[in-house]
Motif scaffolding. Sequence first.
Motif, mmCIF file in Angstrom:
data_model
loop_
_atom_site.group_PDB
_atom_site.id
_atom_site.type_symbol
_atom_site.label_atom_id
_atom_site.label_comp_id
_atom_site.label_asym_id
_atom_site.label_seq_id
_atom_site.Cartn_x
_atom_site.Cartn_y
_atom_site.Cartn_z
ATOM 1 N N THR A 1 0.843 -1.196 0.000
ATOM 2 C CA THR A 1 0.000 0.000 0.000
ATOM 3 C C THR A 1 0.876 1.244 0.000
ATOM 4 N N TYR A 2 0.302 2.341 -0.465
ATOM 5 C CA TYR A 2 1.022 3.614 -0.551
ATOM 6 C C TYR A 2 0.106 4.725 -0.050
ATOM 7 N N PRO A 3 0.678 5.886 0.296
ATOM 8 C CA PRO A 3 -0.133 6.942 0.900
ATOM 9 C C PRO A 3 -1.301 7.432 0.055
ATOM 10 N N ASP A 4 -1.236 7.232 -1.260
ATOM 11 C CA ASP A 4 -2.339 7.693 -2.105
ATOM 12 C C ASP A 4 -3.433 6.641 -2.275
ATOM 13 N N HIS A 5 -3.315 5.488 -1.630
ATOM 14 C CA HIS A 5 -4.350 4.464 -1.719
ATOM 15 C C HIS A 5 -5.512 4.781 -0.786
ATOM 16 N N LYS A 6 -6.698 4.427 -1.216
ATOM 17 C CA LYS A 6 -7.883 4.604 -0.388
ATOM 18 C C LYS A 6 -8.148 3.333 0.407
ATOM 19 N N PRO A 7 -8.664 3.460 1.646
ATOM 20 C CA PRO A 7 -8.952 2.257 2.444
ATOM 21 C C PRO A 7 -9.976 1.361 1.762
ATOM 22 N N ILE A 8 -9.778 0.064 1.923
ATOM 23 C CA ILE A 8 -10.735 -0.938 1.454
ATOM 24 C C ILE A 8 -11.742 -1.187 2.567
ATOM 25 N N THR A 9 -13.025 -1.241 2.220
ATOM 26 C CA THR A 9 -14.085 -1.436 3.208
ATOM 27 C C THR A 9 -14.767 -2.777 2.987
ATOM 28 N N TRP A 10 -14.964 -3.502 4.086
ATOM 29 C CA TRP A 10 -15.700 -4.759 4.095
ATOM 30 C C TRP A 10 -16.940 -4.599 4.968
ATOM 31 N N THR A 11 -18.060 -5.119 4.498
ATOM 32 C CA THR A 11 -19.224 -5.197 5.371
ATOM 33 C C THR A 11 -19.023 -6.349 6.350
ATOM 34 N N PHE A 12 -19.818 -6.372 7.404
ATOM 35 C CA PHE A 12 -19.730 -7.482 8.356
ATOM 36 C C PHE A 12 -20.056 -8.800 7.656
ATOM 37 N N GLU A 13 -21.039 -8.766 6.741
ATOM 38 C CA GLU A 13 -21.370 -9.973 5.984
ATOM 39 C C GLU A 13 -20.195 -10.394 5.101
ATOM 40 N N GLY A 14 -19.486 -9.409 4.558
ATOM 41 C CA GLY A 14 -18.333 -9.709 3.718
ATOM 42 C C GLY A 14 -17.196 -10.365 4.476
ATOM 43 N N LEU A 15 -17.120 -10.088 5.784
ATOM 44 C CA LEU A 15 -16.104 -10.730 6.604
ATOM 45 C C LEU A 15 -16.268 -12.241 6.599
ATOM 46 N N GLY A 16 -17.525 -12.706 6.551
ATOM 47 C CA GLY A 16 -17.793 -14.134 6.542
ATOM 48 C C GLY A 16 -18.046 -14.663 5.149
ATOM 49 N N GLU A 17 -19.284 -14.505 4.666
ATOM 50 C CA GLU A 17 -19.668 -15.100 3.381
ATOM 51 C C GLU A 17 -18.956 -14.457 2.199
ATOM 52 N N GLY A 18 -18.423 -13.252 2.387
ATOM 53 C CA GLY A 18 -17.664 -12.623 1.313
ATOM 54 C C GLY A 18 -16.212 -13.060 1.254
ATOM 55 N N GLY A 19 -15.792 -13.864 2.234
ATOM 56 C CA GLY A 19 -14.433 -14.386 2.211
ATOM 57 C C GLY A 19 -13.392 -13.483 2.823
ATOM 58 N N GLY A 20 -13.825 -12.460 3.560
ATOM 59 C CA GLY A 20 -12.857 -11.566 4.177
ATOM 60 C C GLY A 20 -11.906 -12.286 5.105
ATOM 61 N N LEU A 21 -12.448 -13.163 5.932
ATOM 62 C CA LEU A 21 -11.618 -13.936 6.850
ATOM 63 C C LEU A 21 -11.031 -15.169 6.188
ATOM 64 N N ASP A 22 -11.886 -16.002 5.626
ATOM 65 C CA ASP A 22 -11.470 -17.283 5.064
ATOM 66 C C ASP A 22 -12.021 -17.356 3.644
ATOM 67 N N TYR A 23 -11.196 -16.992 2.667
ATOM 68 C CA TYR A 23 -11.704 -16.876 1.306
ATOM 69 C C TYR A 23 -12.072 -18.231 0.720
ATOM 70 N N ALA A 24 -11.375 -19.268 1.129
ATOM 71 C CA ALA A 24 -11.658 -20.598 0.585
ATOM 72 C C ALA A 24 -13.000 -21.135 1.050
ATOM 73 N N HIS A 25 -13.327 -20.941 2.330
ATOM 74 C CA HIS A 25 -14.549 -21.507 2.901
ATOM 75 C C HIS A 25 -15.677 -20.482 3.030
ATOM 76 N N ARG A 26 -15.339 -19.191 2.920
ATOM 77 C CA ARG A 26 -16.326 -18.111 2.957
ATOM 78 C C ARG A 26 -17.265 -18.238 4.155
ATOM 79 N N LYS A 27 -16.634 -18.273 5.332
ATOM 80 C CA LYS A 27 -17.412 -18.342 6.562
ATOM 81 C C LYS A 27 -16.611 -17.726 7.695
ATOM 82 N N LEU A 28 -17.315 -17.375 8.764
ATOM 83 C CA LEU A 28 -16.668 -16.965 10.003
ATOM 84 C C LEU A 28 -16.359 -18.202 10.835
ATOM 85 N N HIS A 29 -15.342 -18.102 11.655
ATOM 86 C CA HIS A 29 -14.995 -19.178 12.573
ATOM 87 C C HIS A 29 -15.212 -18.650 13.992
ATOM 88 N N ASP A 30 -16.043 -19.356 14.765
ATOM 89 C CA ASP A 30 -16.387 -18.875 16.107
ATOM 90 C C ASP A 30 -15.154 -18.637 16.957
#
Length: 311
Positions: free
Chosen positions: A275-304
């Motif tokens: 990343t560099y100073p001219d980059h804009k932050p990437i935003t994830w929704t809470f749903e994206g953290l799980g089913e969107g693969g934010g945490l685990d892209y292969a399984h697309r789920k949250l882990h308790d």
Amino acid sequence: MAIQGVLRPGHAQIRVLNLEQGVHFYRDVLGLLETGRDDQGRVYFKAWDEQDHNSVVIREADRAGIDFFAFKVLDNDTLLHFERALNDYGLETSRMPAGEMLETGERVRFTLPTGHLIELYADKTWVGNDSAELNPAPWNANAEKGIAPIRMDHCLLYGPDTAAAKKILIEVLGFQLVERTLTPDREGEIALWLSCSNKAHDIAFVEHSEPGKLHHVAFQLESWEKVLRAADIMAMNDVPVDIGPTRHGITRGCTIYAWDPSGNRFETFMGGYQTYPDHKPITWTFEGLGEGGGLDYAHRKLHDTFLTVVT
């Protein structure tokens, strides 16, 4: 990008329940190099390709977790500048004397609103990486001991008022917000990834009711093959694994999360973007953290366990 202020993560002091079990794990399984022991009973380590004397310190205690996390700054003038800037911001600081940690100069301490003790320092004894300084080979025998990360890379901390912590890191210390996850109502931020360099993150936070909690300290490996080798070594040594091997959507890192013998989570990973100073932050929704693969892209789920187990 010339880094002129906060350079990088410098050291983490981790509490373990049994010192010799901890030494065996961090030295023989994770593959860090033991660099010293002090009269407080602390044991010091560094990754094989790190140049400074230590990056991980462990001490025996009755509960696991993290004592403090530190960043190295450019020089002593920069350390003084940040100390004054923190005071002007309204944060109380204290000075730890040179030598209180082995081979480490004066440290400036302050506490974030999340309850975490953070340190800044400029000086630590240079010990090199056991490779030649002239025409060196790309690796040496230390790179084959245990999992053998190349460096202690970042940490994820859990605590309250992460918005205030973010403000301090950005406005006072010059960090950059790289990624964030929104709360379920999308009115606030539940997780933050910040960088003082051009890495995808040097420190991260998750909003949590209890202050001062450690989620993980992370160690960087060179390749996906090395991550898979780490999985084999963990299995051979009965290391309990939390998640992985897999990839994050957030930061794009390829990762394994597991626990040391005291229950402190650690990460072995590779990848991630610059990343560099001219980059804009990437935003994830809470749903994206799980089913969107934010945490685990292969399984697309949250882990308790990932969301609830901290030390």
